[in-house]
Design an enzyme around this catalytic site. Structure first.
Site, mmCIF file in Angstrom:
data_model
loop_
_atom_site.group_PDB
_atom_site.id
_atom_site.type_symbol
_atom_site.label_atom_id
_atom_site.label_comp_id
_atom_site.label_asym_id
_atom_site.label_seq_id
_atom_site.Cartn_x
_atom_site.Cartn_y
_atom_site.Cartn_z
ATOM 1 N N HIS A 5 101.842 60.939 66.220
ATOM 2 C CA HIS A 5 102.406 61.605 65.163
ATOM 3 C C HIS A 5 101.518 62.044 64.775
ATOM 4 O O HIS A 5 100.214 61.994 65.054
ATOM 5 C CB HIS A 5 101.946 60.361 64.198
ATOM 6 C CG HIS A 5 103.162 60.179 62.759
ATOM 7 N ND1 HIS A 5 103.594 61.075 62.297
ATOM 8 C CD2 HIS A 5 104.482 60.092 62.727
ATOM 9 C CE1 HIS A 5 104.180 61.062 60.550
ATOM 10 N NE2 HIS A 5 104.898 60.458 61.297
ATOM 11 N N ASP B 298 109.677 55.135 65.705
ATOM 12 C CA ASP B 298 110.706 55.128 66.042
ATOM 13 C C ASP B 298 110.389 54.052 67.525
ATOM 14 O O ASP B 298 111.313 54.180 68.533
ATOM 15 C CB ASP B 298 111.079 56.445 66.895
ATOM 16 C CG ASP B 298 111.274 56.783 65.871
ATOM 17 O OD1 ASP B 298 111.194 58.730 65.314
ATOM 18 O OD2 ASP B 298 112.639 57.022 64.993
HETATM 19 C C1 SDX Z 1 109.420 61.164 63.290
HETATM 20 O O1 SDX Z 1 106.104 63.694 60.441
HETATM 21 C C2 SDX Z 1 106.807 62.856 60.178
HETATM 22 O O2 SDX Z 1 106.800 62.079 58.971
HETATM 23 C C3 SDX Z 1 108.039 62.315 61.535
HETATM 24 C C4 SDX Z 1 108.721 60.871 60.782
HETATM 25 C C5 SDX Z 1 109.193 60.658 60.178
HETATM 26 O O3 SDX Z 1 109.172 59.536 59.457
HETATM 27 O O4 SDX Z 1 110.059 61.969 59.620
HETATM 28 O O5 SDX Z 1 107.331 59.922 61.294
HETATM 29 C C6 SDX Z 1 109.476 60.555 62.268
HETATM 30 O O6 SDX Z 1 108.910 62.030 63.638
HETATM 31 C C7 SDX Z 1 108.841 60.151 64.139
HETATM 32 C C8 SDX Z 1 107.509 60.694 65.392
HETATM 33 C C9 SDX Z 1 109.442 60.416 66.911
HETATM 34 N N1 SDX Z 1 108.541 62.011 68.070
HETATM 35 C C10 SDX Z 1 107.612 60.602 69.022
HETATM 36 O O7 SDX Z 1 107.948 59.739 68.902
HETATM 37 C C11 SDX Z 1 108.423 61.494 70.060
HETATM 38 C C12 SDX Z 1 106.287 61.234 70.564
HETATM 39 N N2 SDX Z 1 105.381 62.272 70.274
HETATM 40 C C13 SDX Z 1 105.074 63.550 70.073
HETATM 41 O O8 SDX Z 1 106.443 63.954 70.867
HETATM 42 C C14 SDX Z 1 104.162 63.879 69.464
HETATM 43 O O9 SDX Z 1 103.563 62.456 68.650
HETATM 44 C C15 SDX Z 1 104.534 64.445 67.903
HETATM 45 C C16 SDX Z 1 105.765 65.497 67.991
HETATM 46 C C17 SDX Z 1 105.058 63.200 67.337
HETATM 47 C C18 SDX Z 1 103.231 64.575 67.181
HETATM 48 O O10 SDX Z 1 102.660 65.706 67.631
HETATM 49 P P1 SDX Z 1 101.836 66.807 67.455
HETATM 50 O O11 SDX Z 1 101.095 66.572 65.887
HETATM 51 O O12 SDX Z 1 101.951 68.281 67.079
HETATM 52 O O13 SDX Z 1 101.002 66.505 68.656
HETATM 53 P P2 SDX Z 1 99.927 66.777 69.839
HETATM 54 O O14 SDX Z 1 101.489 67.415 70.461
HETATM 55 O O15 SDX Z 1 99.757 68.272 68.769
HETATM 56 O O16 SDX Z 1 99.195 66.025 70.029
HETATM 57 C C19 SDX Z 1 98.113 65.866 70.223
HETATM 58 C C20 SDX Z 1 97.380 65.254 71.615
HETATM 59 C C21 SDX Z 1 98.327 66.211 72.829
HETATM 60 O O17 SDX Z 1 97.163 66.504 73.873
HETATM 61 P P3 SDX Z 1 95.816 67.188 73.646
HETATM 62 O O18 SDX Z 1 96.285 68.848 74.080
HETATM 63 O O19 SDX Z 1 94.672 66.833 72.693
HETATM 64 O O20 SDX Z 1 95.061 67.343 75.750
HETATM 65 O O21 SDX Z 1 98.033 64.433 71.850
HETATM 66 C C22 SDX Z 1 98.913 64.391 73.057
HETATM 67 C C23 SDX Z 1 99.300 65.787 73.465
HETATM 68 O O22 SDX Z 1 99.667 66.035 74.586
HETATM 69 N N3 SDX Z 1 100.194 64.383 72.653
HETATM 70 C C24 SDX Z 1 100.855 62.720 73.756
HETATM 71 C C25 SDX Z 1 101.954 62.505 73.397
HETATM 72 N N4 SDX Z 1 101.271 62.615 71.317
HETATM 73 C C26 SDX Z 1 100.390 63.714 71.904
HETATM 74 N N5 SDX Z 1 100.535 62.313 75.068
HETATM 75 C C27 SDX Z 1 101.408 61.966 75.016
HETATM 76 N N6 SDX Z 1 102.385 61.014 74.687
HETATM 77 C C28 SDX Z 1 102.458 61.183 72.867
HETATM 78 N N7 SDX Z 1 103.973 61.218 72.917
#
Ligand code: SDX
Length: 416
Positions: free
Chosen positions: A293, A351
């Site tokens: 998140h 989710d």
């Molecule tokens: C919702 O914003 C809100 O409030 C949203 C929400 C709401 O109520 O409106 O809460 C609802 O959208 C919840 C999120 C649902 N999405 C998912 O579950 C999809 C999976 N999650 C990811 O795609 C991700 O965590 C996000 C999109 C939720 C957040 O992305 P960010 O903040 O841009 O984080 P990032 O991609 O910069 O990740 C930081 C690190 C990265 O690794 P490094 O580059 O530091 O090595 O964490 C890793 C990412 O690769 N990472 C994950 C991951 N989420 C982040 N690695 C594996 N699996 C994951 N799910």
């Protein structure tokens, strides 16, 4: 007023610092371009506040979520979705008289035109329910031209949204749409319109799920609603833009992807370790859906509540040996022990478990995000209303840093 100082190209500048009611600190850079001939640069807005807001507070480090000052755990336990809709849109929980009046307004506007039902039925059967919802939403100004009476437009939309969801569900089952019969009781009416019958357990589960999804400050879809609303596009167009933003798998579309991921693991022998490795492999685009998140760097408080509710709902429905839930719990446990997830503060979000409940309650997988939109509607409306009420509200128009070719002349095609 505290000041922040910036030294740029040998010149010192100072900017106002604003502090929110929960102690959050923001530097007001609105004059940065005029004074320092520079812009702030923050492509995904991770450190950028687009507005000040009195609607929802999140402390991502502590896993705190409050709507208008009320903790989500308190609201999930001690209020109803009707009360939360009132709270988000009007700023206070209703007293008994206000709730009674609100419920009768929701009942008065609960029906939808037969022409709109026919319009939905004419949509391609292959259309994703979120696309259908968005198309219905943006067409509402054809049925209900916005009247300039914002409160009337808002109550009408709050009242009718559950019918759009029930219409989509009944259509997906090849069943006739059933108009509202009991609009005074939003949840019971919704469950009856969906399934033709209701029960206290179903009503309690849906009521709690909708409360948990009702708002979440400046998430992608709420910010989109504000962006579109800032052009003074009407309420329906602004909300339709929120529906479209929510659909993405990084956002609300994740609840559908979580179940698809769990079923994929189940069909692949139920061993989560392979997928945990894929999620950590930078060369693999697989993400652990329902994890991570932008704001929560601790447990999403909603995920905790939904996890408990998942157990209760499955138990109520006699599905307590649901293999998908077992895989989800094993995946969560394993992920939380992996250094990769711990180092990045990746926890289950709202989710991760919601899809398990929606599926147990008979919601088709491709309608999970439509359920999210039903819950989020009062939040989107509250954000839209707050932006429009802002005396100095201006059109959202971010700047950029240009990195393309500098000026060049068009030469004859024979010379290209
Ligand atoms: C919702 O914003 C809100 O409030 C949203 C929400 C709401 O109520 O409106 O809460 C609802 O959208 C919840 C999120 C649902 N999405 C998912 O579950 C999809 C999976 N999650 C990811 O795609 C991700 O965590 C996000 C999109 C939720 C957040 O992305 P960010 O903040 O841009 O984080 P990032 O991609 O910069 O990740 C930081 C690190 C990265 O690794 P490094 O580059 O530091 O090595 O964490 C890793 C990412 O690769 N990472 C994950 C991951 N989420 C982040 N690695 C594996 N699996 C994951 N799910």
């Amino acid at each position: 007023m505290t000041k922040a100082n910036l030294s740029l190209n040998g010149t010192d500048y100072e900017f106002d610092v604003i502090v929110g009611s929960e102690g959050e600190v923001g530097v007001d850079f609105s004059s940065l371009r005029k004074t320092a001939k520079a812009i702030s640069y923050d492509p995904a807005f991770g450190s950028t506040g687009a507005c000040s807001s009195a609607i929802t507070f999140i402390n991502g480090e502590k896993g705190i979520l409050r709507y208008r000052g009320y903790a989500i755990e308190d609201l999930a336990e001690n209020s109803t979705f009707e009360e939360v809709m009132f709270l988000l849109v009007k700023g206070e929980l209703p007293n008994a008289a206000q709730l009674k009046a609100f419920k009768s307004q929701l009942a008065e506007h609960a029906e939808i035109p037969d022409a709109l039902v026919e319009q939905y039925k004419a949509l391609p059967k292959t259309l994703h329910p979120m696309a259908a919802l968005s198309s219905i939403m943006v067409s509402l100004s054809g049925y209900y031209p916005t009247t300039g009476d914002e409160d009337q437009d808002i109550i009408r939309l709050l009242a009718k949204m559950k019918a759009f969801v029930a219409l989509g569900y009944r259509q997906s089952k090849g069943q006739d749409f059933v108009q509202s019969k009991n609009g005074e009781n939003y949840i019971a009416d919704f469950v009856e319109m969906m399934f033709g019958k209701t029960s206290p357990a179903l009503e309690q589960a849906f009521d709690q799920l909708l409360i948990l999804h009702a708002d979440h400050e400046q998430n992608c879809s709420a910010s989109t609603v504000r962006m579109v609303g800032s052009s003074q596009a009407n309420l329906y167009a602004s909300i339709a833009s929120g529906v479209n933003a929510l659909w993405g798998p990084r956002h609300g579309g994740a609840n559908q992807k979580v179940i698809e991921m769990l079923e994929m693991i189940q069909n692949d022998g139920g061993d989560a370790s392979k997928y945990l490795s894929k999620a950590q492999d930078k060369s693999d685009e697989f993400r652990l859906m329902g994890f991570g998140h932008r704001v929560y760097k601790n447990f999403d408080p909603r995920a905790k509540i939904i996890k408990i509710a998942a157990d209760e709902v499955l138990d109520d429905l006699g599905l307590d040996n649901d293999e998908t839930l077992d895989i989800a719990k094993a995946l969560e446990k394993a992920a939380l022990e992996e250094e990769y997830f711990k180092a990045r503060n990746l926890y289950p979000n709202v989710d991760f478990y919601s899809g398990i409940i929606y599926r147990a309650l008979g919601i088709p997988t491709d309608m999970f995000t439509v359920m999210f939109a039903l819950g989020r509607l009062p939040g989107w409306i509250a954000q839209w209303k707050e932006w429009n009420a802002e005396p100095k509200s201006r059109i959202h128009r971010p700047r950029q840093i240009y990195t393309g070719p500098t000026e060049r002349k068009v030469n004859p095609i024979s010379e290209r």
